[in-house]
Design a protein around this motif. Sequence first.
Motif, PDB file in Angstrom:
ATOM      1  N   ASP A 214       0.818  -1.205   0.000  1.00 31.97           N
ATOM      2  CA  ASP A 214       0.000   0.000   0.000  1.00 31.97           C
ATOM      3  C   ASP A 214       0.855   1.260   0.000  1.00 31.97           C
ATOM      4  O   ASP A 214       0.556   2.223  -0.702  1.00 31.97           O
ATOM      5  N   ASN A 219      -1.236  -1.534  -4.954  1.00 34.98           N
ATOM      6  CA  ASN A 219      -2.393  -2.288  -4.493  1.00 34.98           C
ATOM      7  C   ASN A 219      -2.973  -3.207  -5.560  1.00 34.98           C
ATOM      8  O   ASN A 219      -3.350  -4.340  -5.280  1.00 34.98           O
ATOM      9  N   VAL A 253      -4.830  -2.825   2.154  1.00 32.32           N
ATOM     10  CA  VAL A 253      -4.536  -2.837   0.716  1.00 32.32           C
ATOM     11  C   VAL A 253      -5.827  -2.686  -0.075  1.00 32.32           C
ATOM     12  O   VAL A 253      -5.893  -1.935  -1.064  1.00 32.32           O
ATOM     13  N   GLY A 257      -7.043   0.667  -1.987  1.00 34.43           N
ATOM     14  CA  GLY A 257      -6.863   0.384  -3.400  1.00 34.43           C
ATOM     15  C   GLY A 257      -7.869   1.073  -4.297  1.00 34.43           C
ATOM     16  O   GLY A 257      -7.576   1.381  -5.459  1.00 34.43           O
ATOM     17  N   PHE A 263      -5.927  -0.580  -9.668  1.00 36.39           N
ATOM     18  CA  PHE A 263      -6.581  -1.510  -8.748  1.00 36.39           C
ATOM     19  C   PHE A 263      -8.005  -1.790  -9.215  1.00 36.39           C
ATOM     20  O   PHE A 263      -8.425  -2.951  -9.280  1.00 36.39           O
TER      21      PHE A 263
END
Length: 624
Positions: A214, A219, A253, A257, A263
Amino acid sequence: MPFRPPGSAGWRSALRRATFLGLALALISSASPALAEKPAEARKFFQQQSTEHAPLPAHNPSKHFGAPQFPRPSMQAAPAEECDPARFTGNTGAALVDEIKSAGTDCINTLFSLSGADARGAFREEQMITVANAYRDNAVDYPGDNSTSTAQLVLFLRAGYYVQYGDPGSVGEYGPELEAAVQGALDTFFGNAESGTVSDENGEVLAESVTLIDSSAENGRYLDVVERLLTAYDSSYDQYWWMVNAVNNTYTVLFRGHQFPDFVDAVHADPGVLDTLHAFASQHLDLLGTDNSFLTANAGRELARFTQDEALRAKTRPMLTDLLGKSDLTGPTAPLWVGIAEVANTHDGENCAEYGTCDLPQRLVDAVLTVEHSCGPSISILAQQLSADELSATCTSLTGQDAFFHEQVQTGGQPVADDHNDTIEVVVFDSSDDYRTYAGAIYGIDTNNGGMYLEGDPAQPDNQARFIAHEAEWQPSFEIWNLNHEYTHYLDGRFTMHGDFAAATSTPTVWWIEGIGEHISYAYRGQPYPEAVEEAGKQTYRLSELWDTTYDNADTTRTYRWGYLAVRYMFERHPAELGTVLGYYRTGDWAGAREFLTGTIGTSYDEDWSNWLAECAAGACSTP
């Protein structure tokens, strides 16, 4: 330290004060990630105010409204190791790597606070690339424990991202070369089978590496790692504190994200992580009501967070409905039900009827806060479970504090101008876990603290001031945690500090705000404050430095213990000058108070302050 909820509608009144438990016990929010309990390794707490992506602080994910729930840390915070930044700012290449590996993680932990030239010396891009490459090389033969000092390398990289985000002008920009180096390092570490070893020795390195995903904004690249850890978890992890944290860090995460297009694209391309979250929550309902309840609750919260993506709602909604049907808004399964309901209502509220979560705050109040009691015309109590004797004791404590406060602070019993907060509602949850489960969903607050005073806008006649607290279930006898501290905030806001919280903190006033909260709480109850006395002996801060304390530049020790010492010193040594300062505060002349403190007083009391601290540490402060 305060938390400012994103918006203020209806009964979500604006925050005035929030009390951390760093003085004795830190309680972690149902909306805020932090460390799990580990008696010897608790860390300092920080607050990340922005909802924009920012790397997480030292050994501890940041506190964000609506973020996953994390467990309670240790009751005693470990002192930070002394660590000379020159060890890292004065070395490059292999010498830098050697210094990092030879340092303890507590030493590296202190680097999160670097600034200016030290920040650049330690964390400029070429230094970070060197360390990322060292992490990659180290990860090739990673043995499944920290015998090769992998954790120090990872933590250094995390510190670099954290400091660079906050001070890019000093550190400089980070570019694609560092990105590639960190990707190579993480690829290598997670590609080593030993990274999955179930032990605390591996868990520390694994947990920090998951957080580094992160910190480096990777992510989307490591969704497979998130799924792998969630799928691998079983009861064998529960005996290892760091392994539980490693699994729990995957939720950070996911939570953050959503801020990154790659992501979102990765989840669109393969939404398997939704199935993984649903399966985890379904398969681990047995954790609800245990110390690891947060693992299951977080799976539900992070699954619900995907409802913000319209393209994923058709897949996500039936999963959430299924989990809501397997849990309830009260009882041991409440953390899962409330967590899903709160997040789904935030992102998909127009479909609350489908989830059965409409009118969530009021439903929770009706179901949970069933005890109503009046202490008189100005104080009412709304509680989850208090006996008649406990209600009586609480009222006695609160009403008796009024006269003590007015005598100490010399208010004359007159509220400041334009303050209509003539009543206070005291909300008391039955335990710290109940506070974490319900307070955020009902009042829109972060609960990574030991209580919160919500002042709202005192200039509005229909405003309702309240503070939200909980019973201290770890204490041998009945106690509402921080009861008198939080009530002091109400009295201080009504009789000392003009205007609302934003006005009162427009200049550095935290030395008084939290100092008077501590001073009144301890003095009124006739209790000594040994932790503050211990700090006095360290002579850490000049008094003139404490005039500059803010919620952003201070830890809990400076905010509370040193605030207490500064207020007590002024009461004892300079009551007339303190009266002048409070005169400015009562009229909202923040600039006038600031000029008096930093100009008229300035450093002139510092020598006497030092002498007073020595006397305090020698026994003069042993009585309230």
